[in-house]
Design a protein around this motif. Structure first.
Motif, PDB file in Angstrom:
ATOM      1  N   ASN A  42       0.662  -1.175   0.030  1.00 25.77           N
ATOM      2  CA  ASN A  42      -0.026   0.023   0.195  1.00 25.77           C
ATOM      3  C   ASN A  42       0.844   1.226   0.098  1.00 25.77           C
ATOM      4  O   ASN A  42       0.521   2.272  -0.713  1.00 25.77           O
ATOM      5  N   ASN A  43       1.872   0.994   0.476  1.00 26.25           N
ATOM      6  CA  ASN A  43       2.868   2.376   0.654  1.00 26.25           C
ATOM      7  C   ASN A  43       3.182   2.958  -0.644  1.00 26.25           C
ATOM      8  O   ASN A  43       3.581   4.087  -0.879  1.00 26.25           O
ATOM      9  N   TYR A  44       3.033   2.250  -1.657  1.00 29.37           N
ATOM     10  CA  TYR A  44       3.529   2.861  -2.945  1.00 29.37           C
ATOM     11  C   TYR A  44       2.416   2.787  -3.877  1.00 29.37           C
ATOM     12  O   TYR A  44       2.716   3.116  -5.151  1.00 29.37           O
ATOM     13  N   GLN A  45       1.274   2.884  -3.602  1.00 25.32           N
ATOM     14  CA  GLN A  45       0.093   3.001  -4.174  1.00 25.32           C
ATOM     15  C   GLN A  45      -0.299   4.350  -4.247  1.00 25.32           C
ATOM     16  O   GLN A  45      -0.739   5.041  -3.142  1.00 25.32           O
ATOM     17  N   TYR A  46      -0.435   5.237  -5.425  1.00 25.88           N
ATOM     18  CA  TYR A  46      -0.916   6.460  -5.325  1.00 25.88           C
ATOM     19  C   TYR A  46      -1.377   6.768  -6.840  1.00 25.88           C
ATOM     20  O   TYR A  46      -1.319   6.271  -7.668  1.00 25.88           O
ATOM     21  N   ARG A  47      -2.222   8.109  -6.889  1.00 25.84           N
ATOM     22  CA  ARG A  47      -2.781   8.640  -7.999  1.00 25.84           C
ATOM     23  C   ARG A  47      -2.522  10.014  -7.797  1.00 25.84           C
ATOM     24  O   ARG A  47      -2.348  10.607  -6.832  1.00 25.84           O
ATOM     25  N   ASN A  48      -1.985  10.753  -9.049  1.00 29.41           N
ATOM     26  CA  ASN A  48      -1.694  11.853  -9.032  1.00 29.41           C
ATOM     27  C   ASN A  48      -2.288  12.594 -10.551  1.00 29.41           C
ATOM     28  O   ASN A  48      -2.071  12.039 -11.547  1.00 29.41           O
ATOM     29  N   SER A  49      -2.731  13.614 -10.477  1.00 29.57           N
ATOM     30  CA  SER A  49      -3.225  14.298 -11.711  1.00 29.57           C
ATOM     31  C   SER A  49      -2.216  15.621 -11.699  1.00 29.57           C
ATOM     32  O   SER A  49      -2.033  16.269 -10.677  1.00 29.57           O
ATOM     33  N   LYS A  50      -1.723  16.082 -12.817  1.00 31.07           N
ATOM     34  CA  LYS A  50      -1.058  17.288 -12.818  1.00 31.07           C
ATOM     35  C   LYS A  50      -1.309  18.247 -14.043  1.00 31.07           C
ATOM     36  O   LYS A  50      -1.962  17.660 -15.199  1.00 31.07           O
ATOM     37  N   LEU A  51      -1.403  19.380 -13.725  1.00 32.66           N
ATOM     38  CA  LEU A  51      -1.806  20.612 -15.097  1.00 32.66           C
ATOM     39  C   LEU A  51      -0.615  21.494 -15.026  1.00 32.66           C
ATOM     40  O   LEU A  51      -0.151  21.821 -13.872  1.00 32.66           O
ATOM     41  N   GLN A  52       0.221  21.737 -15.999  1.00 32.13           N
ATOM     42  CA  GLN A  52       1.240  22.566 -16.028  1.00 32.13           C
ATOM     43  C   GLN A  52       0.981  23.314 -17.351  1.00 32.13           C
ATOM     44  O   GLN A  52       0.546  23.047 -18.524  1.00 32.13           O
TER      45      GLN A  52
END
Lengths: 430, 480
Positions: free
Chosen positions: B461-471
């Motif tokens: 679980n430590n390495y489970q993630y989601r990210n959204s990015k706008l640049q």
């Protein structure tokens, strides 16, 4: 294949023009000045007009200040300048498969050619003969000039920097005495005559290059410009488009910008991947070293304690033991409190360690790094003043280890010990 | 986009109607004359007017029809090879189809008969420019300038001559500067469950943190042409990157890369060996030093298909920092191989597939991994300098040993990234919004807008993630 050619031929040309003995190879275009054609059939020259078919074996010859473009059926284009002559020796082309063969002979003068479908599919199937050498094609644009049997030949592209997805041009120039490969635009060779091999390719001097390509220009060929241009330029109404737009350069320029953007994104990704690994380490497995308040704050649930006993020797040489209990409450964000404390046997004594909230520490502060002191309320027994308790991360676990020292002084009866334990247990100390 | 084409056609339709209306009007009575000379003059004037009307009407028709004229076939050209309009339309069609060599011959036909068509000559010259036939391009640009063309043509020709002068230098320098602003929804790459494993047991942690940041990238590079027929080159460059977070300053990064190498063109491949040194700093502390050797072999199999293979070896040296005190456990060598290809679907679209395998060794074996990734990228040139890059990346990271501080299981991550980048020069926006052309130095600044979604699926679980990015980013490049 003959049927195919005939199909094109009959649809384009009046029957009166379909008269020559050979197969039609192409048509004359952009004829200016005096251009004669000598056919195999009559061996007598007649003036060429644009659109007139060119048959195999026909020799096309331009006079001073004259020239034309010869368009072959496979879209190969030869341009010859003033006082030049060219003959199509061999032409076979199947429009369906784009397979065929082109052999042309430059007899004299200046020339340029742009290879067509035949060379695009099978470059070795196109040859351009010179009086003293043969040019082999590898999908390209080339030009040259003849002076008797001496020849200058130059590669005119497409070059390696072309942004049109065109195959980079190459030509071979050779005869019985040798052969050279020319691979770079603007480079060329010189053939000194029959039996003399071509020179090692080198950059063609600018004046020589301009002399070849310039002689093909109408400006040069028609110095007096007695004829006016026919009507208005069709580009004048190009929907207000600049030449950069018409030529697709404005679109192609985005290739470079998009590639550079991709490179920047990759560079940022590589740095970002390392950044991500680091931040995940911080969350899940802090580094060995003193635990900081910031690391402690990242964990918000869980209660643990240390309970460690070891021997100690007092200053009167008696033996005893010490026990350190220390609570960690991530939920409450506190350390110490409850039964946390230091107890001694041999000369029994005890001090409790007060509960301390992490909120009073800055992120970078190390928890309880300062000495325990009854005066500041961290312990309740002055005899243990100077002892300390320090939390460490171990094997990546935040506050996984407890280190410290016990300093005991009871009216001259003293004892000292250092401890280090990673025996962290769940729940608060009993 | 269609509207951009429709709008300029209206004046053409109006002009066309006006011209035809004018032609229908009778000549005024006072145009009649008594003398033969005046009569001849009148006839001449009327003929001229008729020619003008015909010409203008033709122009109007072209304005209306524009690029939508029927397809011109080569058979049409063979039937009427000196037809200027036909050749012009054929040339434009050839450009659209990517047949620049063919376009050069079509434009040449027009110019051989109409050497005064400076706008066509400019078009012709740029086609040579695009074909990397700079000497003939220069010759044509100079011919345009020798005819005292209108200022717009003159400026365009002079601009290309400057660019050719730069491109023909043996040693070329380039520099670029980029500034961007980005928003991440999970900059700390934390699991949305807010729970991690410690010694196999769950612990709660702070969850994903949104953050904004300012990104700056500076690059300086050179290429030197060795002057050989093979076109062999050496190159070098320096790149600096800084990504400063607004809140999470503890993960601010700075990266410096120095690289150099050469391109050797042999008959079968282009061989590009390169060495690079990268230093990555996190929160101003030196974190990673990466010494890397790459050897790229690339080949253009056809004008529209290119393939490459690139083995690489890297020595990575980590230093403990406040944010990662055991980072030295990541020290170790990395070797890998990248390979893939790109296919040009049309002059405006390209698709590329890149495959990557990496094997990373590390002092702490639970940091050692095998990585396999695939990236599919589609690049679409939208015209007027605009582009759209869409990419998808999927990968698997298999770690060699368990990290007992986290879990008794070995870590296995699946990583995914979807990204779209739209870019265009500022000039595009100024012309679109205000029909105003910016000065070159500003107009060629590239604006990019990036949208990205990335996520990791891990057995831990430590390495489970989601990210959204706008640049959003601006990039200016200089060549000198």
């Amino acid at each position: 294949m003959k049927k195919l050619f005939c199909g094109v031929l009959f649809s384009l040309l009046s029957p009166a023009l379909v008269h020559a003995a050979g197969e039609q190879a192409g048509v004359a275009a952009a004829v200016r000045g005096e251009v004669q054609i000598v056919t195999i059939a009559d061996q007598v020259g007649h003036k060429v007009t644009s659109g007139e078919p060119i048959f195999l074996g026909d020799q096309i010859e331009s006079a001073e200040e004259s020239g034309l473009q010869i368009l072959l059926m496979d879209q190969t284009a030869f341009t010859i300048g003033p006082n030049s002559a060219l003959k199509i020796d061999e032409f076979v082309y199947d429009p369906d498969t784009q397979v065929g063969k082109v052999t042309a002979e430059i007899v004299k003068g200046t020339f340029r050619f742009v290879s067509g479908k035949v060379a695009a599919r099978e470059p070795e199937r196109m040859l351009v003969k010179l009086p003293s050498a043969v040019i082999g094609i590898r999908g390209t644009m080339a030009g040259g000039s003849l002076d008797g049997d001496k020849a200058h030949v130059v590669l005119l592209g497409p070059g390696t920097d072309n942004n049109a997805n065109e195959r980079v041009g190459q030509i071979t120039v050779g005869n019985d005495a040798g052969q050279v490969l020319i691979t770079r635009t603007g480079w060329g060779t010189f053939v000194g005559g029959a039996g003399i091999g071509p020179t090692v390719p080198e950059v063609v001097p600018l004046d020589q290059l301009n002399a070849i390509t310039g002689s093909l220009q109408a400006d040069t060929a028609r110095k007096k410009k007695e004829e006016k241009d026919k009507g208005a330029s069709p580009a004048a109404d190009g929907n207000g488009k600049k030449a950069s737009q018409l030529s697709g350069q404005d679109t192609a320029e985005a290739i470079e910008a998009s590639e550079e953007t991709g490179t920047l994104a990759t560079f940022a990704d590589e740095a970002g991947d390392e950044q991500e690994d680091t931040v995940q380490d911080t969350i899940s497995s802090n580094a060995d070293g003193e635990t900081t308040a910031g690391e402690f704050r990242l964990i918000t649930t869980g209660q643990y304690h240390f309970n460690y006993t070891n021997s100690i020797v007092f200053s009167d040489a008696t033996n005893g033991t010490y026990t350190i209990k220390f609570n960690i409450d991530f939920g409450a964000q506190t350390v110490g409190g409850g039964t946390s404390g230091i107890s001694l046997t041999g000369h029994p004594d005890l001090t409790l360690i007060a509960s301390q909230s992490i909120s009073s520490f800055a992120d970078s502060d190390h928890i309880l790094k300062t000495e325990l002191n009854q005066g500041d309320g961290t312990i309740d027994n002055v005899r243990f003043n100077g002892s300390d308790v320090i939390l460490f991360n171990e094997n990546g676990v935040t506050a996984g280890e407890l280190e410290g020292k016990i300093v005991y002084d009871n009216a001259g009866l003293t004892a000292n010990a250092s401890f280090e334990t990673s025996n962290r247990q769940s729940g608060l100390a009993p | 986009m269609r509207g951009f084409f429709l709008f300029p056609r209206f004046p053409g339709i109006i002009l066309s109607a006006a011209v035809y209306g004018l032609a229908a009007l009778p000549l005024p009575a006072n145009a009649q004359t008594d003398t033969l000379e005046e009569l001849e003059e009148d006839i001449h004037r009327q003929q001229k007017t008729s020619e003008e009307i015909e010409r203008t009407a033709g122009e109007s028709e072209r304005l209306v029809t524009g690029d939508q004229d029927g397809i011109v076939t080569f058979a049409d050209i063979l039937a009427d090879p000196d037809n200027v309009d036909l050749n012009f339309r054929f040339a434009r069609q050839q450009v659209r189809e990517g047949d620049l060599k063919g376009a050069a011959t079509s434009l040449e036909r027009i110019l051989l008969l109409n050497p005064g068509f400076d706008d066509i000559r400019l078009f012709y010259a740029i086609v040579f420019f695009r074909l990397d036939n700079y000497e003939e391009a220069k010759q044509q640009f100079n011919l345009v300038l020798s005819h005292a063309p209108p200022p717009s043509l003159q400026a365009e020709a002079e601009s290309y001559l400057s660019r050719i002068a730069l491109r023909q230098k043996r040693t070329r320098f380039a520099a670029s500067l980029s500034f961007g602003y980005h928003l991440d929804t999970n900059k700390n790459a934390a699991p949305s469950s807010k729970r991690v494993l410690v010694f196999g047991g769950p612990s709660n942690v702070r969850g994903p943190q949104k953050d904004t940041g300012i990104l700056a990238i500076a690059n300086a590079s050179f290429t030197h042409d060795l002057g050989l027929q093979g076109g062999h080159e050496v190159f070098g460059g320096v790149t600096f990157l800084q990504d400063r977070q607004t809140v999470l300053n503890n993960i601010d990064i700075q990266s410096y890369t120095v690289s150099g190498g050469g391109i050797y063109h042999v008959s079968w491949f282009d061989v590009t060996p390169a060495l690079s040194y990268t230093q990555l700093r996190i929160d101003k502390e030196s974190y990673l030093r990466d010494y890397r050797l790459r050897l790229r072999l690339s080949k253009e199999f056809t004008p529209t298909f290119m393939g490459y293979i690139e083995p690489q070896f890297s020595h990575q040296k980590f230093q403990p920092i406040a944010e990662s005190k055991v980072s030295h456990g990541r020290d170790g060598n990395l070797w890998g191989i990248n390979f893939g290809g790109a296919y040009v679907i049309s002059p405006k679209q390209k698709i590329a597939l890149d495959l990557q395998y990496e094997n990373k060794n590390a002092v702490f074996k639970f940091h050692a991994y095998e990585r396999t990734r695939a990236t599919l990228t589609h690049t679409w040139l939208l015209g007027s300098g605009q582009f759209l890059i869409s990419s998808g990346t999927a990968g698997i990271d298999l770690y060699n040993r368990k990290d007992s501080g986290v879990s008794p299981m070995k870590r296995r991550d699946e990583t995914y990234r979807l990204r779209m980048i739209y870019g265009a020069p500022l000039n595009f926006f100024s012309e679109l919004a205000a029909d105003y052309t910016l000065p070159d130095q500003i107009g060629d600044i590239i604006f990019t807008l990036t949208g990205e979604r990335s996520w990791a699926v891990s057995n831990l679980n430590n390495y489970q993630y989601r990210n959204s990015k706008l640049q959003a980013m601006l990039t200016k490049k200089w060549n000198f």
